[in-house]
Structure formats: C-alpha cells, structure tokens
Design an enzyme around this catalytic site. Structure first.
Site, short mmCIF file in Angstrom:
data_model
loop_
_atom_site.label_atom_id
_atom_site.label_comp_id
_atom_site.label_asym_id
_atom_site.label_seq_id
_atom_site.Cartn_x
_atom_site.Cartn_y
_atom_site.Cartn_z
N LYS A 84 75.36 27.21 -4.03
CA LYS A 84 75.12 27.04 -2.59
C LYS A 84 76.44 27.21 -1.86
CE LYS A 84 71.78 24.00 -0.37
NZ LYS A 84 71.36 22.61 -0.21
O1 G3P Z 1 68.28 21.07 2.19
C1 G3P Z 1 69.12 20.62 3.21
C2 G3P Z 1 68.91 19.19 3.44
O2 G3P Z 1 69.36 18.44 2.36
C3 G3P Z 1 69.47 18.68 4.70
O3 G3P Z 1 68.54 17.77 5.14
O4 G3P Z 1 67.71 15.87 6.38
O5 G3P Z 1 70.17 16.06 5.86
O6 G3P Z 1 69.11 17.55 7.55
P1 G3P Z 1 68.92 16.76 6.30
#
Ligand code: G3P
Length: 216
Positions: A84
């Site tokens: 990533k």
């Molecule tokens: O896949 C990306 C994710 O982990 C981010 O999620 O909820 O931290 O915006 P969030």
C-alpha cells in the site's frame, strides 16, 4: 463486488474467514497500531495464514527510494502481499517502478478522480478512494467511486477500485451499485450487513410455530 476486511485484528479476521466470503484484507499503520502490534511482518504473516487472497500492508517511507526498498521487503513476506502506497509524486514514482518489477500495489489515501487516474496510469493494481473521510468533510465519497469505475472502464485501465473508509452498511450497498470491484469493510460493518430485523423475527416465528406443533 468482492469483500475485503479492513482490520489488523487477528480475531476478527479468524471470525470473518469462517463465513467463506472474505477475499482479502487491508491494513494501514493506524489499524496495526490499534492492535498494539509493532512488528508488521508478524501481523501480515499471521493474516496470510488465515486468508488466501490479497493482503495490503503499507509503507511508511516518504521518498521513492525508501518506498521501493520497503515495498520489496514487504512483498517478500508472502506472494499474497500487496504494497500500500499513499498517492504523492514520490508514491507515483514508487508505484511505477514497482509495477515494472511485477510487485502489486494498492494506491491509498485517494480523494479525487485526478489522483485515481494517475494511480491507474502508474500501474497500481488497486486504487483505494476513502469514501467515509470524503463524506466527513461534506464531499460525496460514493460519487468518486462511480466516476472512477466509469473512467477506468472507459479507458480500459486494469486497476481495481477498492471502496475504502467504509463506515456503515449503506456504503456497501452504494459501492456495489456504483460498480466498485471491492469494498473493504470493518468487521462491525460486515456483521451489520448480515443483520435484518425481519430475518431475526422470521427465525423466531418459525421456531415458535415448530415448538407449538412439536408439543402437540
Ligand atoms: O481502508 C481505509 C480505512 O482503514 C480508513 O478508514 O474509517 O479510518 O477513514 P477510516
């Protein structure tokens, strides 16, 4: 649409794997830190022993050389590992170089169609737009998914769209409708996707009716 699990929690991954519907896992440094794990290699190796599919692990370097070196290490942990890399000039340089070396990448922290197009042109295997974080600032995260799917198809870009930063079950429905190749979902959202009050009520009614007749 395929479903990945967005977590570094091994217990959640084990539980979800039993359902037979999880095709991969995505992690990021925040998710790994949340589990109080500091050896990324151990975490990723453990995940690859549970899920037979793409497992994303993120680089922490900010310069192309560092990113490429880290990516080479990360990709040596298992053939299923996807590296990533956040979108930036350095990130694009690293993705292009890694694509030439046959290393799979997931371009992350994508918030615009321009960024997505550049990721696809660099040869990212996956591009991850963060739907929830766009919604958080009053933008339409799902509109970006729909645009990406349309434009990638229009130009025959092979990169797959991962709807990421999914916060609730309606995001999953919308991602599927928009044609996302994959939605990467937190365990909590996966469980919410299963639930429906009418299913629970139906099961209780069936059981009650059967008990009544069985008792005679
Ligand atoms: O896949 C990306 C994710 O982990 C981010 O999620 O909820 O931290 O915006 P969030």
């Amino acid at each position: 649409m395929r479903i990945f699990l967005d977590t570094a929690n091994i217990n959640e991954i084990r539980q979800a794997a039993k359902l037979g519907i999880i095709s991969g896992v995505t992690t990021n440094p925040s998710l790994v830190a949340k589990e109080n794990r500091c050896d990324l290699r151990d975490v990723i190796r453990e995940i690859t022993s549970i899920i037979n599919g793409p497992i994303s692990a993120e680089v922490l370097s900010s310069d192309p050389r560092g990113m490429i070196e880290e990516a080479q290490q990360i990709s040596s942990w298992s053939p299923n590992v996807v590296v990533k890399i956040p979108i930036s000039a350095a990130g694009l340089e690293a993705i292009s170089a890694l694509c030439l070396r046959g290393i799979k990448t997931n371009m992350t922290l994508c918030f615009s169609l321009n960024q997505a197009i550049l990721g696809a042109l660099a040869g990212a295997t996956y591009v991850s737009p963060f739907v929830g974080r766009l919604d958080d600032i009053g933008h339409d995260g799902m509109a970006l998914i729909a645009e990406m799917v349309k434009v990638f198809r229009q130009y025959g870009f092979p990169s797959q769209v991962i709807a990421a930063s999914i916060r609730h079950p309606l995001h999953c429905v919308a991602a599927a409708r928009a044609g996302a190749h994959i939605a990467t979902v937190p365990y909590r959202v996966l469980m919410q996707m299963i639930d429906h009050p009418l299913t629970e009520r139906g099961i209780s009614l069936f059981a009650a009716d059967w008990q009544r007749i069985a008792r005679g």
